[in-house]
Enzyme design. Structure first.
Site, PDB file in Angstrom:
ATOM      1  N   GLU B 192      11.867   1.297  20.139  1.00 36.46           N
ATOM      2  CA  GLU B 192      11.402   0.969  21.502  1.00 36.46           C
ATOM      3  C   GLU B 192      12.274   1.303  22.783  1.00 36.46           C
ATOM      4  O   GLU B 192      13.623   1.180  22.444  1.00 36.46           O
ATOM      5  CB  GLU B 192      10.791  -0.453  21.944  1.00 36.46           C
ATOM      6  CG  GLU B 192       9.603  -0.774  20.667  1.00 36.46           C
ATOM      7  CD  GLU B 192       8.309  -0.237  21.096  1.00 36.46           C
ATOM      8  OE1 GLU B 192       8.125   0.141  22.040  1.00 36.46           O
ATOM      9  OE2 GLU B 192       7.651  -0.113  20.110  1.00 36.46           O
ATOM     10  N   LYS B 207       6.939 -11.951  11.238  1.00 36.48           N
ATOM     11  CA  LYS B 207       6.076 -11.735   9.828  1.00 36.48           C
ATOM     12  C   LYS B 207       6.492 -12.824   8.819  1.00 36.48           C
ATOM     13  O   LYS B 207       6.038 -13.285   7.961  1.00 36.48           O
ATOM     14  CB  LYS B 207       6.667 -10.279   9.341  1.00 36.48           C
ATOM     15  CG  LYS B 207       6.212  -9.173  10.128  1.00 36.48           C
ATOM     16  CD  LYS B 207       6.724  -7.995  10.327  1.00 36.48           C
ATOM     17  CE  LYS B 207       6.244  -6.690  10.835  1.00 36.48           C
ATOM     18  NZ  LYS B 207       7.241  -5.454  10.918  1.00 36.48           N
TER      19      LYS B 207
END
Lengths: 441, 441
Positions: B192, B207
């Site tokens: 990104e 996660k």
């Protein structure tokens, strides 16, 4: 909390005893998670009094597994006897016909009678679960039936026999011969007194036959698998593989090809820098290539009392949760015949080791024969004579045998076989050539 | 053939469009296998007209995802919008309250509101499935909920962020700096524009928070995870790791300890000869240690339109088969509070790289400080000065900075920190020490 799920276990060897211990250790937690207790109510085994490291006196005892299989008080028949005919088969059939769910670790039974037993399970609306039959500690059956179902599977392959992988790993790590390592493995109990079933690749083929059916929706066809064992792998191959950037593993591979399903078990070169190359000792792995998921690799214990018992328990948990999936995913009526691909049309790269007379012109003959069959070579290495001590640096002696190892570019099995036959006819090779397929990961 | 299972999909980015294509490609086969068609009936997205490589004109269109979520004609609400507040949260809540099953790939939403949403799902008797939220191409959620349920999980760890693994792999393979590789990854779209979320370890922690809850039956506690990113990893670390037999990976690790759950995300040394060390590029992996199954490793795509779509599809398939499991396995009422272990009590080996003045006595001081804290050393390597060209063989120059790398035997985090603090106080180090934990596999 609903009614308990009641188990009858036939076979209290290491896996059966492991399952008893597992339910002792984790029964309460599982009952809470499932809102339903899992309870062993009856057992059957060869000897009642044998010490097993678990307490079985609270379970009803059956001398006859078939009687246990149909006992009105059980919901699930857990078959852990092994064997592809006789009592285990009769007991599983009887259980299915009586509307009992069946959980089994018996790969030989399923490789031989899987489709017929699956049809029985379907017509009686019960589960026939066999996660423990292939790579005990790896949930590959569940992955194929459930997680990977959104995919068209292109290929499935893996290290499915711990004995072979232990032998190959030890040969590599300790620089010892196949015979030597096998003998030690037998002494330590890692290999059977008659090791043919394992080292000849047949155990791998049993497991591969089940994976092939699940992956491709085809009938189980153990006898349509091309099987080669690891008996002919030498230290020279292992060293050459290492030089060339590969490691040797006994793989079971099944893949779709234009001419059918190519299912094969053989020693295979895999790139040294790959996860599968690092699967060592008795550990197993299975890789699955799907059109959406891409490549997935599962690594875990291949056998052992506890991993296998955990796989059996996971099958039982699915039943407790009411999950009943057709044993081979689709109805046995919809399984396609296994159409065997022609191995001669196998496409891939090859490793070849030739023991040749170290004389002028030998390399030219080898190169010409390969060229005649349109086999192009990625690398050629002439190694020092075999049987010299490692590190002696002794070069080949003219007129005496030398080792030539080749890696080809992609070609066909037919072309390779023709080229090697021509080289043998030329009389330059002093031993039959060694040919090992390279698998693209 | 029973009634179709009807889907409403909110979000038609790469994953949503991938799911549409997957059902186009495999819908007929899945319908046959499930005896039930899966049908998309309605969709919602930011822009209706955008080109997506799939045909959506047959689906009813909703401008408002919340209205889609409660539409009487859908059975399953598929949330693929992303974002941890606002519309995605409202839509998921509305769907659950309306008795719709929910499938989502939204890890941020679940890391923040997972328990509350799970409670809603339970009270409405519907599924909240999120296989795609963690390591898309790897069925880790299903493995924890089902296959590994027979186990007490001791530890779960893995490579959960493809961007970080791509950067570390490229740094290693191409000998380039972190900044350089990151810049290229951003240009190529692998990272990104603001890469903090990935390279700082926060995505991994999201996660890991979900995996921790599933593995240990604890409440989701993203903010209780110790997080370090990969920003400070240098080429010197990568080269030293290689010399010492290790490779550096950003791992998320959660394990049971005497003082609670130790959940941490940080660059980690793993043995070079391990399957996990060969998990390269954007590939992810998860390893799970269970008391019965032993160690299992799952390797596969971490993200990508198609693998993620396949994970979403597998969640939908479970619903089509009638399998509804509590989102975190046990009821949210039975989830235990997350008791955070003291990281200072972490037990393990460490890699330390010190940039020190290359003067007599420096090594003695380092060794003494380690000894004072009872830290014993497995290996010590003094490398040539940094910033010299690889292969120049230039040795260290007295009086100028030199690199000392250490591998310790097992010790505690507190001891390590105390020893390094003492070394810094001694004034021998010219840069802050680099400390990387070594994970036993």
């Amino acid at each position: 909390m609903t009614e308990p799920l009641k188990l009858g276990i036939a076979g209290l060897g290491t896996v059966g005893a492991g399952l008893v211990r597992l339910l002792e250790a984790h029964g309460a937690r599982l009952a809470a998670a499932l809102s339903r207790p899992i309870r062993i109510v009856a057992v059957s085994a060869r000897s009642r009094g044998k010490g097993r490291g678990c307490d079985i006196h609270e379970f009803r005892w059956f001398d006859d597994p078939v009687a246990l299989a149909t006992d009105p008080d059980i919901d699930v028949f857990v078959e852990l006897m092994g064997g592809d005919e006789g009592v285990p088969k009769e007991a599983v059939e009887a259980a299915l016909k009586a509307g009992k769910h069946v959980v089994t670790a018996n790969k030989a039974l399923l490789a031989k009678h899987g489709v017929a037993l699956a049809a029985l399970a379907e017509s009686n609306g019960v589960a026939l679960n066999f996660e423990a039959a292939v790579a005990g500690g790896i949930p590959v059956i569940k992955s194929l039936r459930e997680s990977l179902l959104p995919n068209s599977i292109e290929r499935i392959y893996g290290i499915l026999n711990g004995t072979c992988n232990y032998i190959l790993t030890t040969m590599e790590e300790e620089g010892r011969s196949f015979a030597d390592v096998l003998k030690e493995a037998q002494e330590k109990g890692y290999a059977e007194a008659d090791p043919t079933f394992d080292i000849g690749g047949f155990d791998t083929a049993h497991k591969l036959s089940l994976l092939t059916s699940l992956a491709f929706g085809t009938e189980v066809a153990f006898d349509q698998i091309h099987v080669e064992g690891i008996e002919k792998i030498t230290q020279a191959d292992i060293e050459s593989a290492d030089d060339l950037g590969y490691r040797i593993k006994l793989l079971g591979v099944a893949m779709r090809t234009a001419s059918g399903i190519e299912a094969r078990v053989h020693p295979t070169m895999v790139p040294k820098h790959s996860a599968i190359a690092e699967v060592s000792g008795v550990t197993n792995c299975v890789a699955i290539d799907g059109d959406f998921t891409g490549s997935m690799l599962l690594v875990g214990a291949g056998a052992g009392a506890h991993p296998t018992a955990a796989a059996v328990a996971s099958d039982i948990i699915d039943i407790a949760r009411g999950l009943v999936i057709a044993p081979f995913i689709v109805s046995t009526r919809d399984l396609k015949p296994h159409q065997r691909a022609r191995l001669g049309e196998h496409q891939g790269a090859y490793y070849v080791r030739l023991t040749v007379v170290d004389a002028p012109g030998t390399m030219a003959v080898i190169a010409k024969r390969m060229g005649d069959e349109n086999v192009s070579l990625e690398s050629v290495v002439q190694r020092r004579e075999r049987h010299v001590l490692p590190g002696s640096g002794k070069a080949g002696v003219p007129g005496r045998p030398a080792q030539v190892t080749l890696i080809t570019h992609d070609t066909t099995e037919n072309a390779m076989r023709a080229a090697l036959e021509a080289i043998e006819k030329d009389g330059k090779a002093t031993e039959p050539p060694q040919m090992i397929r390279i698998e693209k990961l």
